[in-house]
Design an enzyme around this catalytic site. Structure first.
Site, PDB file in Angstrom:
ATOM      1  N   HIS A  99       0.203   5.307  -2.949  1.00 47.68           N
ATOM      2  CA  HIS A  99       1.471   6.031  -2.905  1.00 47.68           C
ATOM      3  C   HIS A  99       1.852   6.279  -1.453  1.00 47.68           C
ATOM      4  CE1 HIS A  99       3.714  10.000  -2.798  1.00 47.68           C
ATOM      5  NE2 HIS A  99       4.549   9.185  -3.411  1.00 47.68           N
ATOM      6  N   SER A 100       3.096   5.988  -1.117  1.00 52.29           N
ATOM      7  CA  SER A 100       3.631   6.239   0.227  1.00 52.29           C
ATOM      8  C   SER A 100       2.759   5.547   1.283  1.00 52.29           C
ATOM      9  CB  SER A 100       3.733   7.745   0.457  1.00 52.29           C
ATOM     10  OG  SER A 100       4.430   8.024   1.652  1.00 52.29           O
ATOM     11  N   MET A 101       2.226   6.297   2.223  1.00 56.32           N
ATOM     12  CA  MET A 101       1.423   5.705   3.286  1.00 56.32           C
ATOM     13  C   MET A 101       0.110   5.128   2.775  1.00 56.32           C
ATOM     14  SD  MET A 101       3.275   5.961   5.946  1.00 56.32           S
ATOM     15  CE  MET A 101       2.147   5.615   7.292  1.00 56.32           C
ATOM     16  N   GLN A 126       3.674   2.474  -4.347  1.00 57.34           N
ATOM     17  CA  GLN A 126       4.774   3.286  -4.855  1.00 57.34           C
ATOM     18  C   GLN A 126       5.424   4.032  -3.697  1.00 57.34           C
ATOM     19  OE1 GLN A 126       2.496   5.659  -7.612  1.00 57.34           O
ATOM     20  NE2 GLN A 126       2.880   4.270  -9.317  1.00 57.34           N
ATOM     21  N   THR A 128       6.295   3.092  -0.759  1.00 49.55           N
ATOM     22  CA  THR A 128       5.614   2.841   0.513  1.00 49.55           C
ATOM     23  C   THR A 128       6.570   2.211   1.516  1.00 49.55           C
ATOM     24  OG1 THR A 128       3.452   2.536  -0.543  1.00 49.55           O
ATOM     25  CG2 THR A 128       3.747   1.575   1.637  1.00 49.55           C
TER      26      THR A 128
END
Length: 293
Positions: A99-101, A126, A128
């Protein structure tokens, strides 16, 4: 529960990587849904879901911790695979869900000198920001992005066996706009970038956090993972073309039916035949002789 306490694991390993200031507890959504699906439908295979605790570090504002997180994930992957060493057919790779980073960390693993690409064959990210940082205020952060993106650009031929899926949250994600989540075009044959509003049976935009627990999106992800299981090895299939076909089936078109790898052989009908059986959901009618009166 006794098997879990003794770490007698027999499933398919999935590792969740939280993002900026993210909690390892965010993995509970995909973990609970995949468990219920395996139990309710009666699957013989299941997924063992793990999570990384990054102590909720603010890596989106300071990139100095990104390299350390990448090395820690590498050690964790090897530790997870060691838990399966007593199996008859132990898994050779781990599915990464970032998720993200956390999704950027998943791609950064391949830049490590002693990392074996065979340890990963599927990465799902997700929200990212793959293209560039949302706030490029730290040179450690921009240097890390340059390292990752340059590596994937220069080594695209060696990374064709890695299947990537990037999911954007859409217009409700005010932190990471959808344009930043697009994967490099040079790896288009093994990468897929989608927006949650365009995913069949999801059709909803999510904010930056709710993309982790969006029920419709989690169900789609879980269905895709189960459809990638190889019946012979009880692990994710080693065929990258099949993995991509499953992802496109669930995240792009989804013709409102179960995934089928191929259609049945054509059936020839004689002129005297009146009844025949078709044992497949995919069918088409091909007329070779037509007479007009």
């Amino acid at each position: 529960m006794e098997e879990i306490r003794n770490l007698s694991l027999t499933g398919i390993p999935v590792l969740f990587l939280p993002g900026n200031a993210g909690s390892y507890k965010q993995v509970r959504s995909i973990g609970s849904v995949s468990l219920r699906k395996a139990e309710s439908v009666g699957y013989s295979d299941h997924f063992d879901v793990f999570s990384i605790n990054f102590n909720e570090e603010l890596v989106a504002l300071y990139g100095g911790s990104l390299q350390k997180q990448t090395q820690f994930v590498h050690i964790s992957i090897k530790a997870i695979l060691r838990l399966y060493k007593n199996q008859e057919f132990p898994p050779q790779s781990v599915i990464l869900l970032g998720h993200s980073m956390g999704g950027l960390i998943a791609r950064a693993l391949f830049t490590l000198r002693n990392f074996k690409p065979q340890l990963i064959n599927l990465i799902i990210t997700q929200a990212t920001p793959h293209v560039m940082p949302v706030l490029p205020i730290d040179h450690y952060l921009t240097d890390f992005y340059a390292l990752v993106n340059d590596y994937w650009t220069l080594n695209q031929n060696q990374l064709q066996n890695i299947t990537l899926l990037s999911v954007a949250g859409g217009f409700r994600d005010y932190q990471v706009r959808s344009g930043l989540t697009v994967l490099p075009s040079l790896i288009k044959n093994s990468a897929l970038s989608v927006v949650s509003t365009a995913i069949p049976r999801t059709w909803a935009s999510t904010d930056h956090l709710s993309i982790v627990w969006c029920k419709e999106l989690i169900l789609t992800t879980s269905r895709a993972l189960f459809d990638m299981i190889d019946e012979e090895t009880a692990q994710i299939t080693e065929d990258p073309s099949k993995r991509m076909a499953v992802l496109k089936h669930h995240f792009v078109r989804h013709p409102a039916k179960l995934y089928e790898p191929s259609s049945e052989t054509a059936v020839n009908i004689s002129e005297t035949a009146r009844c025949f059986f078709v044992k497949t959901r995919n069918w088409e009618l091909l007329v070779t002789k037509v007479s007009f009166i």
